[in-house]
Design a protein around this motif. Structure first.
Motif, short mmCIF file in Angstrom:
data_model
loop_
_atom_site.label_atom_id
_atom_site.label_comp_id
_atom_site.label_asym_id
_atom_site.label_seq_id
_atom_site.Cartn_x
_atom_site.Cartn_y
_atom_site.Cartn_z
N GLY A 93 0.81 -1.21 0.00
CA GLY A 93 0.00 0.00 0.00
C GLY A 93 0.85 1.26 0.00
O GLY A 93 0.51 2.24 -0.66
N ALA A 94 1.97 1.24 0.75
CA ALA A 94 2.83 2.43 0.83
C ALA A 94 3.50 2.71 -0.52
O ALA A 94 3.51 3.84 -0.99
CB ALA A 94 3.89 2.23 1.91
N ILE A 95 4.07 1.69 -1.13
CA ILE A 95 4.78 1.88 -2.40
C ILE A 95 3.83 2.31 -3.51
O ILE A 95 4.06 3.29 -4.23
CB ILE A 95 5.52 0.58 -2.80
CG1 ILE A 95 6.68 0.31 -1.82
CG2 ILE A 95 6.06 0.69 -4.23
CD1 ILE A 95 7.34 -1.03 -2.02
N PHE A 96 2.73 1.59 -3.64
CA PHE A 96 1.84 1.85 -4.77
C PHE A 96 0.84 2.97 -4.48
O PHE A 96 0.34 3.61 -5.41
CB PHE A 96 1.16 0.56 -5.21
CG PHE A 96 2.12 -0.40 -5.85
CD1 PHE A 96 2.49 -0.24 -7.17
CD2 PHE A 96 2.69 -1.43 -5.12
CE1 PHE A 96 3.40 -1.10 -7.77
CE2 PHE A 96 3.60 -2.30 -5.70
CZ PHE A 96 3.96 -2.13 -7.03
N GLY A 97 0.55 3.22 -3.19
CA GLY A 97 -0.23 4.40 -2.86
C GLY A 97 0.53 5.66 -3.21
O GLY A 97 -0.02 6.62 -3.76
N ALA A 98 1.84 5.66 -2.91
CA ALA A 98 2.69 6.80 -3.29
C ALA A 98 2.79 6.93 -4.81
O ALA A 98 2.79 8.04 -5.35
CB ALA A 98 4.08 6.64 -2.68
N ILE A 131 11.49 -1.72 -8.44
CA ILE A 131 12.74 -1.89 -7.69
C ILE A 131 12.49 -1.82 -6.19
O ILE A 131 12.99 -2.66 -5.41
CB ILE A 131 13.77 -0.82 -8.12
CG1 ILE A 131 14.23 -1.08 -9.55
CG2 ILE A 131 14.97 -0.80 -7.17
CD1 ILE A 131 15.10 0.01 -10.14
N LEU A 132 11.70 -0.86 -5.76
CA LEU A 132 11.38 -0.72 -4.33
C LEU A 132 10.65 -1.94 -3.80
O LEU A 132 10.87 -2.34 -2.65
CB LEU A 132 10.55 0.54 -4.10
CG LEU A 132 11.29 1.87 -4.27
CD1 LEU A 132 10.30 3.03 -4.24
CD2 LEU A 132 12.34 2.05 -3.18
N SER A 133 9.81 -2.56 -4.61
CA SER A 133 9.07 -3.75 -4.16
C SER A 133 10.02 -4.89 -3.84
O SER A 133 9.88 -5.57 -2.81
CB SER A 133 8.06 -4.18 -5.23
OG SER A 133 7.07 -3.20 -5.42
N VAL A 166 9.55 -12.27 -0.65
CA VAL A 166 9.87 -11.87 -2.02
C VAL A 166 8.84 -12.41 -3.01
O VAL A 166 8.36 -11.67 -3.90
CB VAL A 166 11.29 -12.34 -2.41
CG1 VAL A 166 11.52 -12.16 -3.92
CG2 VAL A 166 12.34 -11.56 -1.63
N ILE A 167 8.48 -13.68 -2.88
CA ILE A 167 7.47 -14.23 -3.78
C ILE A 167 6.15 -13.49 -3.61
O ILE A 167 5.48 -13.12 -4.59
CB ILE A 167 7.29 -15.74 -3.54
CG1 ILE A 167 8.54 -16.50 -3.99
CG2 ILE A 167 6.05 -16.26 -4.28
CD1 ILE A 167 8.51 -17.99 -3.72
N SER A 173 2.79 -7.34 -6.41
CA SER A 173 3.17 -6.10 -7.09
C SER A 173 2.74 -6.09 -8.54
O SER A 173 2.34 -5.05 -9.08
CB SER A 173 4.68 -5.88 -6.99
OG SER A 173 5.07 -5.64 -5.66
N LEU A 174 2.81 -7.25 -9.21
CA LEU A 174 2.34 -7.33 -10.59
C LEU A 174 0.86 -6.99 -10.69
O LEU A 174 0.42 -6.26 -11.59
CB LEU A 174 2.60 -8.73 -11.16
CG LEU A 174 4.07 -9.09 -11.41
CD1 LEU A 174 4.19 -10.56 -11.80
CD2 LEU A 174 4.67 -8.21 -12.49
#
Length: 433
Positions: A93-98, A131-133, A166-167, A173-174
């Protein structure tokens, strides 16, 4: 972007606001209340789109809650998985919300133009998010292993945590990346308010995709030797991705990565702390599974409401409509009033729908009114913190020359991952469930 029920709801809100404003104006009473109601009426499009996005988000995250409630056996079999779960959800949520907030600002400032390419605004932002993910997935495993060790909690091996994390990160993330790009293109085409709809829908897609992805990740562990080799290969891949992102990425992507990594470290710590609180109360949550079901929609709603506030403040800071003052000015307080409106309606819905979902599935529940009471009390505590963290994260980052889109939403959502769990525990203890 409107559905029939939501159009009826916002029409009813607008219909109730107009006579209330007229009555207050005639009697010159409560000018602050009149101003707040007028602001809501002016922003009725934002209210409509925000409520629709929250409704979709709550519905989706209820499914995530049901999945979490059904994971009770796996949570007992793999100690530490409950520590990782909220942290992984919060990180997506943090990565993709941003990302959604940056794209929303890019739409307002005309930066999203032309076709998708690596050097385009959209391309560089999606590269940075990818990359961040990967990097933060390994970071989460390290933080989870370290904090659980300090607190004396039982947890699976570090390389097992890395593999699951990671998995789970790659698969979810995809999914979320696809949602963000589709949402951005649709918002651009239909002129939707990305700041109002982005975070709730993105957070919901993160919730619904992360838990199943983590479950898939658990299938890859078992053999100690294979897990150790695969886990350390993933650590090496994350290290290479970090160096590449900080040295080889294009300017915009590199700036996003540089500004995001320190904030996402904070996100990791907050998410893992939230997980340790849940792990410590695992027996209570499993015995009354409705409380476990409530965790994803409550945390997601808190992050989504905070994300709407942060995204709107960020855009208004960029446009000069809000000044980064030490004490919030009137425009910021008016934005805060919208946050309260979203919170009251959102948390009441979370409490009621959680009980109904649990009852339909035969999960143990404290009851309809106690469940609504737990979530609403927790939500009212949370909304005060949402405004404070959201405002000062946005204004401080803007003041120091950072992009609020890279900083404020991750700070708000990650803080609410941990503080929201604490608020939920306070609600449980207050109601006595």
């Amino acid at each position: 972007m409107a559905s029939f029920p939501q159009s009826r709801l916002t029409a009813a809100i607008a219909g109730a606001l107009r006579p209330a404003i007229a009555w207050l104006s005639r009697r010159r009473r409560l000018p602050l209340v009149r101003e707040v109601l007028s602001h809501w009426l002016r922003e009725r499009s934002t209210v409509r789109q925000g409520l629709l996005a929250l409704t979709i988000g709550i519905g989706i995250t209820l499914v995530a809650g049901v999945i979490l409630g059904a994971m009770d056996g796996l949570l007992e079999e793999l100690p530490g998985l409950l520590v990782l779960a909220p942290a992984a959800i919060g990180m997506r949520g943090a990565i993709f919300g941003a990302l959604g907030a940056r794209l929303g600002t890019g739409m307002l400032t005309g930066q999203i133009q032309g076709e998708f390419s690596r050097d385009s605004f959209l391309g560089q932002n999606t590269e940075a998010a990818g990359i961040l993910s990967l990097v933060t997935a390994v970071l989460l495993a390290a933080v989870a292993k370290g904090l659980t060790g300090v607190l004396g909690l039982e947890v699976i091996a570090f390389t097992d945590l890395v593999i699951v994390s990671v998995i789970g990160a790659v698969l979810s993330s995809l999914v979320v990346m696809g949602v963000v790009i589709a949402l951005t293109r649709s918002a651009e085409r239909f002129r939707w308010d990305m700041d109002a709809i982005g975070t709730p829908i993105i957070s919901a897609s993160a919730d619904i995709s992360t838990l199943p992805a983590l479950i898939v990740g658990t299938f890859a562990i078992g053999n100690a030797v294979v897990s150790a080799i695969l886990g350390w290969v993933m650590v090496l891949a994350a290290a290479v991705a970090t160096v590449y992102g900080l040295r080889r990425s294009l300017d915009l992507a590199r700036r996003v990565i540089q500004e995001s990594l320190p904030v996402l470290l904070f996100t990791a710590v907050m998410g893992v702390l939230a997980g340790t609180v849940l792990e410590a109360r695992k027996e209570t949550l499993i015995s009354s599974a409705a409380l476990l079901v409530a965790v994803p929609p409550f945390i997601a709603s808190s992050g989504a409401i905070g994300g709407i506030l942060s995204a709107r403040l960020s855009s208004q800071l960029h446009l000069g409509l809000v000044e980064p003052k030490a004490f919030p000015g009137r425009p910021a307080w008016l934005e805060g009033s919208l946050t309260v409106l979203f919170a009251v309606l959102g948390y009441l819905a979370v409490g009621g729908l959680t009980h109904l979902a649990a009852a339909l599935l035969g999960y143990g529940s404290p009851g309809l009114l106690p469940m609504i009471g737990i979530v609403f009390i927790a939500g009212m505590l949370a909304v005060m913190l949402i405004f404070l963290v959201g405002y000062y994260a946005a204004t401080a980052s803007f003041h120091f020359g950072l992009d609020p889109d890279n900083v404020s939403i991750p700070l708000v959502t990650s803080t609410m991952d941990f503080v929201g769990i604490l608020c939920l525990v306070v609600g449980i203890l207050t109601v006595g469930a």
